[in-house]
Design a protein around this motif. Structure first.
Motif, mmCIF file in Angstrom:
data_model
loop_
_atom_site.group_PDB
_atom_site.id
_atom_site.type_symbol
_atom_site.label_atom_id
_atom_site.label_comp_id
_atom_site.label_asym_id
_atom_site.label_seq_id
_atom_site.Cartn_x
_atom_site.Cartn_y
_atom_site.Cartn_z
ATOM 1 N N VAL A 46 0.829 -1.200 0.000
ATOM 2 C CA VAL A 46 0.000 0.000 0.000
ATOM 3 C C VAL A 46 0.865 1.251 0.000
ATOM 4 N N SER A 47 2.023 1.204 0.641
ATOM 5 C CA SER A 47 2.926 2.360 0.639
ATOM 6 C C SER A 47 3.433 2.636 -0.769
ATOM 7 N N GLU A 48 3.767 1.560 -1.506
ATOM 8 C CA GLU A 48 4.241 1.721 -2.888
ATOM 9 C C GLU A 48 3.117 2.222 -3.782
ATOM 10 N N ALA A 49 1.894 1.757 -3.535
ATOM 11 C CA ALA A 49 0.760 2.241 -4.312
ATOM 12 C C ALA A 49 0.519 3.722 -4.032
ATOM 13 N N LEU A 50 0.650 4.122 -2.760
ATOM 14 C CA LEU A 50 0.469 5.525 -2.410
ATOM 15 C C LEU A 50 1.553 6.387 -3.051
ATOM 16 N N GLU A 51 2.767 5.857 -3.105
ATOM 17 C CA GLU A 51 3.851 6.579 -3.779
ATOM 18 C C GLU A 51 3.570 6.716 -5.270
ATOM 19 N N THR A 55 3.234 10.199 -7.409
ATOM 20 C CA THR A 55 4.147 10.454 -8.541
ATOM 21 C C THR A 55 3.427 10.457 -9.878
ATOM 22 N N GLY A 56 2.092 10.398 -9.845
ATOM 23 C CA GLY A 56 1.306 10.545 -11.065
ATOM 24 C C GLY A 56 1.226 9.323 -11.946
ATOM 25 N N ARG A 57 1.468 8.164 -11.380
ATOM 26 C CA ARG A 57 1.379 6.955 -12.214
ATOM 27 C C ARG A 57 -0.049 6.395 -12.296
ATOM 28 N N PHE A 58 -0.967 6.923 -11.558
ATOM 29 C CA PHE A 58 -2.381 6.524 -11.658
ATOM 30 C C PHE A 58 -3.014 7.211 -12.864
ATOM 31 N N SER A 59 -3.892 6.509 -13.565
ATOM 32 C CA SER A 59 -4.582 7.058 -14.744
ATOM 33 C C SER A 59 -6.065 7.216 -14.435
ATOM 34 N N PRO A 60 -6.728 8.201 -15.045
ATOM 35 C CA PRO A 60 -8.169 8.377 -14.799
ATOM 36 C C PRO A 60 -8.954 7.125 -15.232
ATOM 37 N N LEU A 61 -9.937 6.768 -14.442
ATOM 38 C CA LEU A 61 -10.833 5.643 -14.758
ATOM 39 C C LEU A 61 -12.209 6.236 -15.015
ATOM 40 N N ASP A 62 -12.471 6.520 -16.290
ATOM 41 C CA ASP A 62 -13.709 7.194 -16.648
ATOM 42 C C ASP A 62 -14.330 6.517 -17.868
#
Length: 619
Positions: A46-51, A55-62
């Motif tokens: 979860v810490s790595e996911a939060l990082e 750092t902007g590696r999450f993408s919009p899910l729309d």
């Protein structure tokens, strides 16, 4: 078949049709943002996911619909929303996600709120719901959801609801699931009733088919995990596939019986091959092992099953069309019922993808409704089939009654003819010999040189009369059967015929060592059949040699009588040929064949079932 067809259609629609934007209207007007990050290593904490989020590696899910299809990755979903006063809940509307972790992030720190999934007991869910529901922390601006369904097909619609909305949905679903389940259970009971009433396998297969379909629906909607196997970590993830595969095997069996496919037809043989393959697949599904150890192989198998099954379904559909063209009404009923189901399955699937708009009821209970309608249509077809076969059975009974009446009339006529022949014999032979004997005795009483000769002639006539009466007695009632048994009586009859010197008879007797166990009427009828065949040869065949065989088999006995007489042309023989013998053979539910050619003798072959047995069909 439809049970697995649902799974096949789900996989193809969810992997081939892109989800369309569908932004639900919320009463609170809050802005929600869903973002997703794919963890291909499946090892991120979860810490790595939060990082990764920071750092902007999450993408919009729309739209908020997680739909990667078959995947080897783990997905992290981030939910951004401002603090709320009202208690809100995130719903992941898929009852078959293996592992989920739910976190609230406050001041850069992630707190674990729940760990659940179908690899965990049902009671571990943070909210008791058939799919997955996660309460939001009102003051947390960010929530993280870890979604792990690696080496399987993943589809997860995400939505935010209030606690009251969830409660309303839960109550409505419980009511409708109960009503629709009750309807299907009534159909199952109807199938069991028809099976117990008729003992026809088609109704038993139907009851099992519908019950297994209900199992698939409960597994698909999460009801099975909720109420039937809540503590299992092994079956929940396999339940849908197991029920679907079992339903294919049972469905093909029911379909074959319902439309009346011949067991040896090409279509049935191909279907049997499909059943064997599905049986092997079912064993692999239920094999008690952790398939994630063989993740890539497991995913390859799962992804290939729909392709193979689709080929099988297309073959079965083509077979149904072929049967419909031949005028097979049950095949038409089955095809219509399946098409009705497919319409509802397609509509609900497209609704979940956001491609179509549907009324609330059909949006959530479309598949269940389609299954109920399919079963109702097939049930009407079975009821019509039951009524048809009932009328057909009545017609058969009427026909059997007419045949029995004709058989009885034949036996009565033959017995009348035999009585007349016996009366003529008593009058012509016995009467004339008694009169002549009386004359000889009268002449001897008057005395004279020829007194001794007259007495000797009278004595000879009395011996002839005695022998004639003995023969007539055997024709009326074979006393030897009662005294010495069937084999002795037949041997005695043949010996008497041989003593005439007119014909040479060879007798072969095999079996009947325990003939006392057979009813007296059964033995008498066999004796009469052989007697009448022999008398017919002596009177009409002009034969010098006769072979008679009586052989006891495991289920039947055979009578074969062959002579070298004048023979006849069967095409020119009238229907009354050996009428009395045929009547007796029919009485014992046997078969009789006559093979003859002019000047080449005659062979009569008779097969009669032993008491309590029936003859198999001739091919």
């Amino acid at each position: 078949m439809p049970g697995y067809l649902l799974s096949v259609l789900f996989l193809f629609i969810f992997t081939a049709v892109p989800a369309q934007p569908d932004h639900p209207q919320h009463t609170d007007g809050a802005a929600r943002t869903f973002l997703v990050w794919e963890d291909s290593s499946r090892a991120a904490t979860v810490s790595e996911a939060l990082e990764a989020y920071h750092t902007g590696r999450f993408s919009p899910l729309d739209p908020p619909y997680l739909n990667p299809g078959f995947t080897t990755s783990v997905y992290w979903v981030a939910l951004e929303m401002p603090p709320q006063q009202e208690a809100l809940i995130l719903v992941a509307d898929n009852a078959h996600i293996n592992h989920l972790e739910w976190y609230a992030v406050t001041d850069g720190h992630a707190d674990s709120l729940a760990v659940t999934g179908d690899f965990h007991p049902f009671r571990q869910r943070p909210v008791i719901y058939n799919t997955f529901a996660f309460p939001l922390q009102p003051r947390a601006p960010l929530h993280l959801l870890k979604v792990d369904k690696a080496f399987e097909s993943l589809q997860a619609p995400l939505k935010i609801v209030t606690r009251q909305e969830l409660q309303d949905n839960r109550s409505e679903e419980a009511l409708m699931n109960g009503i629709l389940t009750g309807i299907i259970l009534l159909i199952v009971l109807f199938g069991i009733f028809l099976f117990l009433t008729t003992r026809e396998p088609v109704y038993g297969w139907y009851a099992l088919y519908v019950l297994n379909m209900l199992g698939w629906i409960w597994a698909n909607k999460g009801l099975g995990f909720h109420f039937l196997w809540p503590d299992s970590y092994y079956f929940p993830s396999r339940s849908r596939l197991a029920f679907a595969t079992a339903n294919l095997i049972i469905g093909v069996q029911f379909l074959s019986a319902f439309i009346g496919l011949d067991k040896n037809s090409r279509i049935r043989k191909v279907m049997r091959v499909f059943q064997v393959i599905w049986g092997v697949i079912l064993l692999l599904i239920l094999w008690p092992m952790d398939y994630r150890v063989f993740g890539e192989y497991s995913m390859s198998l799962q992804s290939s099953i729909p392709v193979f099954t689709l080929i099988a379904v297309l073959f079965i559909a083509a077979a149904l069309v072929q049967q419909i063209r031949k005028g097979n009404t049950p095949a038409l009923i089955y095809l219509v019922a399946t098409l009705v189901l497919l319409v509802f399955v397609t509509l609900e699937s497209l609704y979940h993808l956001g491609s179509v708009k549907l009324p609330e009821f059909f949006a959530h209970f479309g598949i269940f409704t389609g299954v109920v309608l399919e079963m109702i249509i097939i049930t009407f077809g079975l009821a019509a089939r039951f009524n048809f076969y009932r009328k057909e059975k009545e017609a058969v009974l009427v026909q059997m009654h007419e045949q029995q009446k004709a058989l009885t009339d034949t036996i009565i006529t033959v017995e009348a003819e035999q009585r007349k022949a016996l009366a003529d014999k008593l009058h012509d032979e016995i009467g004339s010999m008694l009169s002549l004997t009386s004359l000889h005795l009268g002449a001897a009483r008057n005395g004279g040189p020829a007194n001794g000769e007259k007495l000797e002639q009278a004595s000879g006539l009395l011996m002839t009369i005695s022998q004639t009466i003995r023969n007539i007695s055997h024709q009326l009632t074979p006393v030897a059967i009662e005294k010495y048994g069937l084999l002795h009586a037949i041997s005695d009859m043949v010996q008497i015929a041989n003593s005439s010197g007119r014909v040479r008879i060879e007798l072969v007797l095999i079996g009947f060592r325990n003939e006392q166990s057979y009813p007296s009427n059964y033995q008498h009828t066999i004796y009469r059949i052989i007697q009448e065949l022999l008398q017919n040869i002596i009177k009409h065949a002009d034969a010098s040699n006769v072979l008679i065989q009586l052989v006891e088999l495991e289920e039947s006995c055979t009578i074969m009588v062959e002579d070298n007489g004048r023979g006849f042309d069967p095409a020119q023989a009238g229907p009354g040929l050996l009428r009395s013998v045929r009547a007796k053979v029919d009485y014992l539910q046997g078969r009789m064949d006559i093979d003859s050619q002019p000047q080449q003798g005659t062979m009569t072959n008779i097969e009669i079932p032993l008491p309590g047995k029936t003859l198999t069909e001739q091919h």
